[in-house]
Scaffold this active site. Sequence first.
Site, PDB file in Angstrom:
ATOM      1  N   TRP A 101      32.004   9.364  24.837  1.00 30.49           N
ATOM      2  CA  TRP A 101      32.936   8.619  23.978  1.00 30.49           C
ATOM      3  C   TRP A 101      34.342   8.584  24.548  1.00 30.49           C
ATOM      4  CZ3 TRP A 101      31.071   5.166  21.031  1.00 30.49           C
ATOM      5  CH2 TRP A 101      29.854   5.355  20.368  1.00 30.49           C
ATOM      6  N   ASP A 172      40.282  11.044  18.680  1.00 28.59           N
ATOM      7  CA  ASP A 172      39.115  10.363  18.113  1.00 28.59           C
ATOM      8  C   ASP A 172      38.268  11.419  17.396  1.00 28.59           C
ATOM      9  OD1 ASP A 172      36.716   9.181  17.501  1.00 28.59           O
ATOM     10  OD2 ASP A 172      36.249   8.539  19.556  1.00 28.59           O
ATOM     11  N   LYS A 196      29.869   9.136  10.103  1.00 26.91           N
ATOM     12  CA  LYS A 196      29.354  10.484  10.335  1.00 26.91           C
ATOM     13  C   LYS A 196      29.669  11.408   9.158  1.00 26.91           C
ATOM     14  CE  LYS A 196      29.096   8.825  14.722  1.00 26.91           C
ATOM     15  NZ  LYS A 196      29.907   8.195  15.745  1.00 26.91           N
TER      16      LYS A 196
HETATM   17  C1  PLP Z   1      30.320   7.272  16.630  1.00 34.00           C
HETATM   18  C2  PLP Z   1      31.516   7.437  17.451  1.00 34.00           C
HETATM   19  C3  PLP Z   1      32.314   6.345  17.831  1.00 34.00           C
HETATM   20  C4  PLP Z   1      31.922   4.914  17.598  1.00 34.00           C
HETATM   21  O1  PLP Z   1      32.098   4.428  16.386  1.00 34.00           O
HETATM   22  P1  PLP Z   1      31.716   2.906  16.053  1.00 34.00           P
HETATM   23  O2  PLP Z   1      31.957   2.855  14.615  1.00 34.00           O
HETATM   24  O3  PLP Z   1      30.299   2.678  16.464  1.00 34.00           O
HETATM   25  O4  PLP Z   1      32.634   2.048  16.834  1.00 34.00           O
HETATM   26  C5  PLP Z   1      33.464   6.607  18.546  1.00 34.00           C
HETATM   27  N1  PLP Z   1      33.812   7.856  18.886  1.00 34.00           N
HETATM   28  C6  PLP Z   1      33.043   8.917  18.574  1.00 34.00           C
HETATM   29  C7  PLP Z   1      33.467  10.275  18.970  1.00 34.00           C
HETATM   30  C8  PLP Z   1      31.880   8.744  17.847  1.00 34.00           C
HETATM   31  O5  PLP Z   1      31.122   9.808  17.515  1.00 34.00           O
END
Ligand code: PLP
Length: 360
Positions: A101, A172, A196
């Site tokens: 990511w 993030d 999540k």
């Molecule tokens: C799931 C995730 C994303 C992506 O999110 P989207 O909603 O699919 O764009 C970005 N960063 C991390 C760390 C993630 O776990």
Amino acid sequence: MTVYNFCAGPAMLPPEVMKKAQQEFLDWQNLGVSVMEISHRSAPFLAMVEECEASLRRLMNISDEFEVLFMHGGGRGQFAAVPLNLHLDGLPGIYVENGIWSSGASQEGAKFTAVESINIRTDKDGVFDIQPVAQWHLPEKAAYIHYCPNETIDGIEIFDVPKHDSAPIVADMSSVILSRDINVDDFDIIYAGAQKNIGPSGLCIVIVRKTLLAREGLPRPSILDYTIEAKQGSMYNTPPTFAWYLAAEVFKHLEAMGGVSAMEAHNKKKAAILYDYIDSSEFYSNKVAKHCRSLMNVPFWLKSDSLNELFLAQAEQAGLVALEGHRLVGGMRASIYNAMPIEGVQALVEFMDKFAKEHS
Ligand SMILES: *Cc1c(COP(=O)(O)O)cnc(C)c1O
């Protein structure tokens, strides 16, 4: 049979919240219509939104120095929004990379601004590892520092927070938000796709230090503009109303459960059960160095990949679903976010042990 859903995202939501949403599905607050079917500018919706933000501010102890935005486009939307809003002429955006990511964020950022990547992975002898935060070589000047405290796919979590004298720290937190106590003041932007630990996908929570709104950045779509979203109460365009409502219900639920510190204790207990079992087993392994093992996403490998399909099929029969690892790393992955009860992890370990005995 109880089904335990270990999906990495969209992930399971608290069953209590899902049941309440079901009850309210056709008739929200005695309006005779669904929350999905009313104006986002109507009084009941605005009241919900206000309480939602207040609840998140209480849960995370977010001060008035931050705006809380409820944006579209999930986590990846922010991969673009961050460079577009924070760009400074002549200074790079720094991307600390420890997995899939954070690398993705760096690649997207490079479309818009100068980026400099810092690879902190120090894998050796089949062990996935990272440099501790104190050893990161961050440049003296930068437009911002971006990192990913929990690499959802790699199962690597960074527990310390980097510091910088001048550059804002952007995190993030898509797969780690609300899972353990953090000090929001240590950050300048926190963003998290909802699917999540918060609610349905599409929604993204962005917590941004107000002083950053003064940055000119780059020309950008209005829906990714922090200043516009802040001015418009995250309603520059029609927000994802159902996801927002469900997020509010999840926050309410978390507060009733004792808040983030209660979640942290619960999550540590769950992770310990799973890692302790894996470490004690000759049949399973986890490749991540102990100091940076994720509390949320636990990748593990069987002794032989040839047993993977059978493992997944039998796990599903036992009510343990979505355990397949990400295609880029293989093996298995159990995602054990806030909503996963301890019983789910216990059931998983029991199943793993039975499977190992039958196939050793
Ligand atoms: C799931 C995730 C994303 C992506 O999110 P989207 O909603 O699919 O764009 C970005 N960063 C991390 C760390 C993630 O776990």
